[in-house]
Design a protein around this motif. Structure first.
Motif, mmCIF file in Angstrom:
data_model
loop_
_atom_site.group_PDB
_atom_site.id
_atom_site.type_symbol
_atom_site.label_atom_id
_atom_site.label_comp_id
_atom_site.label_asym_id
_atom_site.label_seq_id
_atom_site.Cartn_x
_atom_site.Cartn_y
_atom_site.Cartn_z
ATOM 1 N N TRP A 139 -4.612 5.809 -8.163
ATOM 2 C CA TRP A 139 -4.541 6.884 -7.167
ATOM 3 C C TRP A 139 -3.110 7.378 -7.039
ATOM 4 N N THR A 140 -2.932 8.679 -7.229
ATOM 5 C CA THR A 140 -1.617 9.304 -7.048
ATOM 6 C C THR A 140 -1.732 10.320 -5.913
ATOM 7 N N PRO A 141 -1.152 10.024 -4.755
ATOM 8 C CA PRO A 141 -1.312 10.933 -3.616
ATOM 9 C C PRO A 141 -0.576 12.249 -3.834
ATOM 10 N N PRO A 142 -1.162 13.372 -3.385
ATOM 11 C CA PRO A 142 -0.461 14.655 -3.464
ATOM 12 C C PRO A 142 0.829 14.638 -2.640
ATOM 13 N N ALA A 143 1.791 15.452 -3.054
ATOM 14 C CA ALA A 143 3.085 15.484 -2.370
ATOM 15 C C ALA A 143 2.944 15.826 -0.887
ATOM 16 N N GLU A 144 2.024 16.760 -0.565
ATOM 17 C CA GLU A 144 1.860 17.146 0.845
ATOM 18 C C GLU A 144 1.298 16.004 1.683
ATOM 19 N N MET A 145 0.510 15.124 1.068
ATOM 20 C CA MET A 145 0.005 13.961 1.796
ATOM 21 C C MET A 145 1.135 12.980 2.077
ATOM 22 N N ILE A 146 2.036 12.833 1.116
ATOM 23 C CA ILE A 146 3.185 11.934 1.322
ATOM 24 C C ILE A 146 4.064 12.449 2.460
ATOM 25 N N LEU A 147 4.188 13.772 2.578
ATOM 26 C CA LEU A 147 4.961 14.344 3.689
ATOM 27 C C LEU A 147 4.319 14.006 5.028
ATOM 28 N N ARG A 148 2.978 14.024 5.074
ATOM 29 C CA ARG A 148 2.270 13.705 6.316
ATOM 30 C C ARG A 148 2.286 12.213 6.598
ATOM 31 N N GLY A 158 1.737 6.420 -8.341
ATOM 32 C CA GLY A 158 0.440 5.820 -8.581
ATOM 33 C C GLY A 158 0.234 4.483 -7.899
ATOM 34 N N GLN A 159 -0.940 4.315 -7.310
ATOM 35 C CA GLN A 159 -1.350 3.035 -6.731
ATOM 36 C C GLN A 159 -2.241 2.324 -7.742
ATOM 37 N N PRO A 160 -1.910 1.109 -8.121
ATOM 38 C CA PRO A 160 -2.690 0.402 -9.145
ATOM 39 C C PRO A 160 -4.152 0.232 -8.722
ATOM 40 N N PRO A 161 -5.051 0.083 -9.690
ATOM 41 C CA PRO A 161 -6.466 -0.142 -9.381
ATOM 42 C C PRO A 161 -6.667 -1.429 -8.596
ATOM 43 N N GLY A 162 -7.766 -1.497 -7.880
ATOM 44 C CA GLY A 162 -8.089 -2.703 -7.125
ATOM 45 C C GLY A 162 -8.964 -2.371 -5.939
ATOM 46 N N LEU A 163 -9.398 -3.403 -5.239
ATOM 47 C CA LEU A 163 -10.272 -3.186 -4.080
ATOM 48 C C LEU A 163 -9.587 -2.374 -2.989
ATOM 49 N N ASP A 164 -8.252 -2.484 -2.894
ATOM 50 C CA ASP A 164 -7.512 -1.771 -1.850
ATOM 51 C C ASP A 164 -7.080 -0.361 -2.278
ATOM 52 N N GLY A 195 -21.216 8.696 7.084
ATOM 53 C CA GLY A 195 -21.850 9.514 8.116
ATOM 54 C C GLY A 195 -20.868 10.086 9.109
ATOM 55 N N LYS A 196 -19.557 9.944 8.802
ATOM 56 C CA LYS A 196 -18.524 10.453 9.713
ATOM 57 C C LYS A 196 -17.499 11.283 8.946
ATOM 58 N N ALA A 197 -16.745 12.081 9.685
ATOM 59 C CA ALA A 197 -15.699 12.918 9.095
ATOM 60 C C ALA A 197 -14.348 12.324 9.465
ATOM 61 N N VAL A 198 -13.772 11.560 8.539
ATOM 62 C CA VAL A 198 -12.520 10.862 8.851
ATOM 63 C C VAL A 198 -11.511 10.894 7.712
ATOM 64 N N SER A 199 -11.874 11.446 6.564
ATOM 65 C CA SER A 199 -10.971 11.369 5.411
ATOM 66 C C SER A 199 -10.050 12.574 5.337
ATOM 67 N N SER A 200 -9.241 12.597 4.285
ATOM 68 C CA SER A 200 -8.349 13.735 4.041
ATOM 69 C C SER A 200 -9.004 14.770 3.127
#
Length: 226
Positions: A139-148, A158-164, A195-200
Motif C-alpha cells: 500500500w502506497t498512500p496518496p500524497a494528499e492522504m499523507i498531508l491529512r 509503501g507499506q509492506p504486505p501483511g495482516l496490518d 455496512g458503514k461509511a468510514v473509509s477514505s
C-alpha cells in the motif's frame, strides 16, 4: 358507648395500618427500583455453513483468522442471489445506498458481498474498469492522504504486505480509461465497519470476501458505482 368507641377505634386503627402499609409498599418501590441497563443488540446466530465460509485460512501467505460475522447483519454475509443490477455478466456493481457489492454471473445470478464505503466527502461514483488485481499488495498512500494524516509518512514509499496492511489480503485497482482513480476494492479485518461509511473512499470487504471476489474478477471487467 364503650363498645361503640372500641369499634370506632378499631376501624381507625385498621385504616391507619392500611395507610402505613401502603406507604411502606410505595416507599419500597421507590427505593428498590433501578434504572434499566442498556440492552445490547442481539447477535445473529451464524449457521455452520456461513461460519465455515468465514473460518480461518491458515494456508495464506499471512494466515488469516476466522472472522466473527455475528458482528454484522446477516444481509452482509456473502451469498449468491438474483442479478437485480441490470448489468451484464462479469460486471462489478457497488450499490452504495445498501452497502453491497455484486459480481454478476451467467444465468441471471450474482454473488453479493457486504461492504464498507467512503465517509462523507470521500465518496466516489461512476463507471470504470478493474485494471489489475494483486494478492497481498503493497500500500502506497496518496500524497494528499499523507498531508491529512502525517503519521503515515513512514509509508510514503509503501507499506509492506501483511495482516496490518491498509489494503489487506487482496486489492483490485479501479481505472477510468488510462487514469488510475486511486480508489481500490480491498480487504479489511474490521467486521463492524461493514455496512458503514468510514473509509477514505475505497470499497472494503472482509478478507474472506475480497479473496473470493479477487478469484472471480477478470482484469478489464467493468465496474459501476451507484
Amino acid at each position: 358507648m364503650t363498645i361503640a368507641l372500641d369499634a370506632t377505634l378499631s376501624r381507625r386503627t385498621l385504616l391507619a395500618g392500611l395507610a402505613s402499609t401502603s406507604a411502606l409498599l410505595l416507599a419500597g418501590c421507590a427505593t428498590t427500583a433501578r434504572p434499566s441497563a442498556p440492552v445490547e443488540p442481539l447477535r445473529p446466530i451464524v449457521p455452520p455453513d456461513v461460519a465455515m465460509m468465514y473460518g480461518p485460512l491458515p494456508l495464506e501467505d499471512f494466515p488469516i483468522p476466522a472472522a466473527d460475522v455475528s458482528l454484522m447483519a446477516p444481509r452482509f454475509w456473502r451469498q449468491e442471489v438474483e442479478n437485480i443490477t441490470g448489468q451484464p455478466q462479469h460486471t462489478v456493481v457497488v450499490d452504495t445506498a445498501n452497502f453491497v457489492l455484486y459480481w454478476t454471473m451467467p444465468n441471471g445470478r450474482a454473488m453479493r458481498y457486504g461492504v464498507g464505503l467512503g465517509r462523507a466527502g470521500f465518496e466516489w461514483s461512476g463507471e470504470g474498469h478493474i485494471a489489475y488485481k494483486r494478492k497481498w499488495p503493497v500500500w502506497t498512500p496518496p500524497a494528499e492522504m499523507i498531508l491529512r494524516q502525517p503519521e503515515i509518512e513512514k509509508y510514503r514509499h509503501g507499506q509492506p504486505p501483511g495482516l496490518d496492511n491498509a489494503l489487506g489480503a487482496r486489492a483490485l485497482y479501479i481505472h477510468q480509461g488510462q487514469k488510475d482513480t486511486l480508489y481500490r476494492i480491498h480487504g479489511t479485518m474490521d467486521v463492524p465497519t461493514i455496512g458503514k461509511a468510514v473509509s477514505s473512499g475505497c470499497v472494503r470487504l472482509l478478507f474472506h470476501d475480497v479473496i473470493d471476489l479477487h478469484d472471480r474478477v477478470i482484469p478489464g471487467s467493468k465496474i459501476v458505482v451507484i
